[in-house]
Design an enzyme around this catalytic site. Structure first.
Site, short mmCIF file in Angstrom:
data_model
loop_
_atom_site.label_atom_id
_atom_site.label_comp_id
_atom_site.label_asym_id
_atom_site.label_seq_id
_atom_site.Cartn_x
_atom_site.Cartn_y
_atom_site.Cartn_z
N ASN A 113 -2.17 10.13 -12.14
CA ASN A 113 -2.78 9.21 -11.19
C ASN A 113 -3.74 8.22 -11.84
O ASN A 113 -3.96 7.14 -11.30
CB ASN A 113 -3.53 10.05 -10.13
CG ASN A 113 -4.50 9.22 -9.33
OD1 ASN A 113 -4.10 8.48 -8.42
ND2 ASN A 113 -5.78 9.31 -9.66
N TYR A 138 -0.24 -5.08 -14.74
CA TYR A 138 -0.20 -3.89 -13.87
C TYR A 138 1.21 -3.67 -13.32
O TYR A 138 1.71 -2.53 -13.27
CB TYR A 138 -1.21 -4.12 -12.75
CG TYR A 138 -1.45 -2.98 -11.80
CD1 TYR A 138 -2.21 -1.87 -12.17
CD2 TYR A 138 -0.97 -3.03 -10.49
CE1 TYR A 138 -2.47 -0.84 -11.27
CE2 TYR A 138 -1.22 -2.02 -9.58
CZ TYR A 138 -1.97 -0.93 -9.98
OH TYR A 138 -2.23 0.09 -9.07
N ALA A 168 3.97 -4.56 -14.72
CA ALA A 168 4.81 -4.09 -15.84
C ALA A 168 4.56 -2.60 -16.09
O ALA A 168 5.50 -1.82 -16.27
CB ALA A 168 4.50 -4.90 -17.10
N ILE A 173 -4.72 0.51 -0.72
CA ILE A 173 -5.39 1.74 -0.29
C ILE A 173 -6.89 1.58 -0.52
O ILE A 173 -7.31 1.07 -1.58
CB ILE A 173 -4.86 2.95 -1.11
CG1 ILE A 173 -3.32 3.05 -1.03
CG2 ILE A 173 -5.54 4.25 -0.65
CD1 ILE A 173 -2.72 3.32 0.32
N1 LIG Z 1 -6.14 1.64 -4.46
C1 LIG Z 1 -4.97 1.05 -4.33
O1 LIG Z 1 -4.79 0.16 -3.48
C2 LIG Z 1 -3.81 1.46 -5.19
C3 LIG Z 1 -2.54 0.93 -4.87
C4 LIG Z 1 -1.45 1.30 -5.64
C5 LIG Z 1 -1.60 2.17 -6.70
N2 LIG Z 1 -2.83 2.64 -7.01
C6 LIG Z 1 -2.92 3.55 -8.15
O2 LIG Z 1 -3.51 4.77 -7.73
C7 LIG Z 1 -4.20 5.35 -8.83
C8 LIG Z 1 -5.62 5.69 -8.39
O3 LIG Z 1 -6.25 4.49 -8.00
P1 LIG Z 1 -7.61 4.46 -7.15
O4 LIG Z 1 -7.48 3.34 -6.19
O5 LIG Z 1 -7.95 5.80 -6.68
O6 LIG Z 1 -8.60 3.97 -8.32
P2 LIG Z 1 -10.16 4.25 -8.56
O7 LIG Z 1 -10.84 4.53 -7.27
O8 LIG Z 1 -10.60 3.11 -9.41
O9 LIG Z 1 -10.16 5.60 -9.43
C9 LIG Z 1 -9.57 5.61 -10.69
C10 LIG Z 1 -9.56 7.02 -11.22
O10 LIG Z 1 -8.87 7.02 -12.47
C11 LIG Z 1 -9.70 7.54 -13.48
N3 LIG Z 1 -9.41 6.88 -14.75
C12 LIG Z 1 -9.36 5.56 -15.01
N4 LIG Z 1 -9.06 5.35 -16.31
C13 LIG Z 1 -8.91 6.58 -16.87
C14 LIG Z 1 -8.61 7.03 -18.18
N5 LIG Z 1 -8.41 6.17 -19.18
N6 LIG Z 1 -8.55 8.37 -18.40
C15 LIG Z 1 -8.77 9.25 -17.41
N7 LIG Z 1 -9.06 8.88 -16.14
C16 LIG Z 1 -9.13 7.56 -15.88
C17 LIG Z 1 -11.12 7.31 -13.00
O11 LIG Z 1 -12.01 8.23 -13.65
P3 LIG Z 1 -13.62 7.97 -13.71
O12 LIG Z 1 -14.14 8.28 -12.34
O13 LIG Z 1 -14.10 8.93 -14.75
O14 LIG Z 1 -13.80 6.55 -14.08
C18 LIG Z 1 -10.95 7.55 -11.51
O15 LIG Z 1 -10.95 8.93 -11.22
C19 LIG Z 1 -4.12 4.35 -9.97
O16 LIG Z 1 -3.07 4.69 -10.84
C20 LIG Z 1 -3.81 3.06 -9.27
O17 LIG Z 1 -3.15 2.15 -10.12
C21 LIG Z 1 -3.95 2.31 -6.28
#
Ligand SMILES: NC(=O)c1ccc[n+]([C@@H]2O[C@H](COP(=O)([O-])OP(=O)(O)OC[C@H]3O[C@@H](n4cnc5c(N)ncnc54)[C@H](OP(=O)(O)O)[C@@H]3O)[C@@H](O)[C@H]2O)c1
Length: 243
Positions: A89, A154, A156, A187
């Site tokens: 994730n 992103y 890609a 989200i």
């Molecule tokens: N939100 C959206 O609209 C959306 C839509 C489509 C896909 N996604 C995908 O869903 C996933 C979660 O997104 P989110 O919205 O929950 O993002 P978020 O709120 O920014 O949280 C990101 C999470 O990833 C962790 N993280 C980031 N870089 C990391 C690394 N190098 N090593 C280990 N952990 C890392 C962060 O840890 P820390 O807390 O320690 O920083 C945090 O727990 C991502 O893959 C994102 O691309 C999100």
């Protein structure tokens, strides 16, 4: 002790997945984080409130050596532990028009979503194959399915993650390991906190951003034995955005 590992479990969608798996399963929940220990501990508290156990594990998914050494050290002190579920994730965005994109923004995003998937999954899959059971769930994105302007890096990374999901699914299916992806749209999380929902919701047939739990429900289903005949699949969770 059977475990589910969620990378980026400290915040947002990953946190919701940790809590949902605690509600729906008996797995010991391994909550990976990179920088935010306080948030990871809050996730752990929420997991424990559901009656499950868990651990927080700090590693940067982009750093293959750190991934290996942390997971190996954890396995060494938990000899009976078996990771049955991996949720890849962890992800970041570094948006910008391609013509002005520095190479570091291209690489950082690919290193996290795509190479992070490799570093974690490649290290754990041998044991999973020997155990002849597993669930791998990759958090992709609508951007990886349809492409999004301003997010070439992103798109890609997530598009490649979708392709890797389909390929790996075919390799490991005989060992009862399924590999699937979810592709969320907009989200609510820290990642989208700066976006203007009032304006962007007009692009979404359901007319709102999704909640992290609305992704976690599908991930929990894919992680369950009920999803045993679904593999190589991408579930779009985007409120009806055409993809
Ligand atoms: N939100 C959206 O609209 C959306 C839509 C489509 C896909 N996604 C995908 O869903 C996933 C979660 O997104 P989110 O919205 O929950 O993002 P978020 O709120 O920014 O949280 C990101 C999470 O990833 C962790 N993280 C980031 N870089 C990391 C690394 N190098 N090593 C280990 N952990 C890392 C962060 O840890 P820390 O807390 O320690 O920083 C945090 O727990 C991502 O893959 C994102 O691309 C999100």
């Amino acid at each position: 002790m059977k475990c589910a590992l969620i990378t980026g479990g400290s915040r947002g969608i990953g946190k919701a997945i940790c809590i949902q798996l605690a509600k729906d399963t008996d797995y010991h929940i391994l909550i990976n984080y990179n920088n935010n220990k306080t948030a990871a501990l809050e996730t752990l508290k929420a997991v424990e409130a559901e009656g499950n156990t868990g651990d927080i594990l700090q590693f940067n998914v982009t750093d293959a050596e750190q991934v290996k050494s942390t997971l190996d050290a954890w396995q060494e002190s938990n000899k009976d532990a078996l990771i049955e579920v991996i949720v890849n994730n962890a992800g970041i965005t570094k948006d910008g028009l391609f013509m002005w994109m520095p190479q570091s923004d291209w690489q950082d995003v690919i290193n996290t979503s795509l190479n992070g998937f490799f570093n974690v999954t490649n290290h754990l899959i041998q044991k999973m194959l020997r155990n002849r059971y597993g669930r791998i769930i990759n958090v992709a994105s609508v951007s990886g399915v349809k492409g999004t302007a301003g997010q070439t890096n992103y798109s890609a990374a997530k598009g490649a993650l979708v392709a890797a999901t389909k390929a790996l699914a075919q390799e490991v299916a005989k060992r009862k390991i399924t590999v699937n992806a979810v592709a969320p749209g907009f989200i609510k999380s820290d990642m989208t906190a700066d976006l203007n929902e009032a304006e962007l919701k007009n692009l979404i047939p359901i007319n709102r951003f999704g909640e992290p739990e609305e992704v976690a429900y599908a991930v929990s289903f894919l992680a369950s034995q009920k999803a045993s005949y679904i593999t190589g699949e991408v579930i779009n969770i985007n409120g009806g955005i055409y993809s």
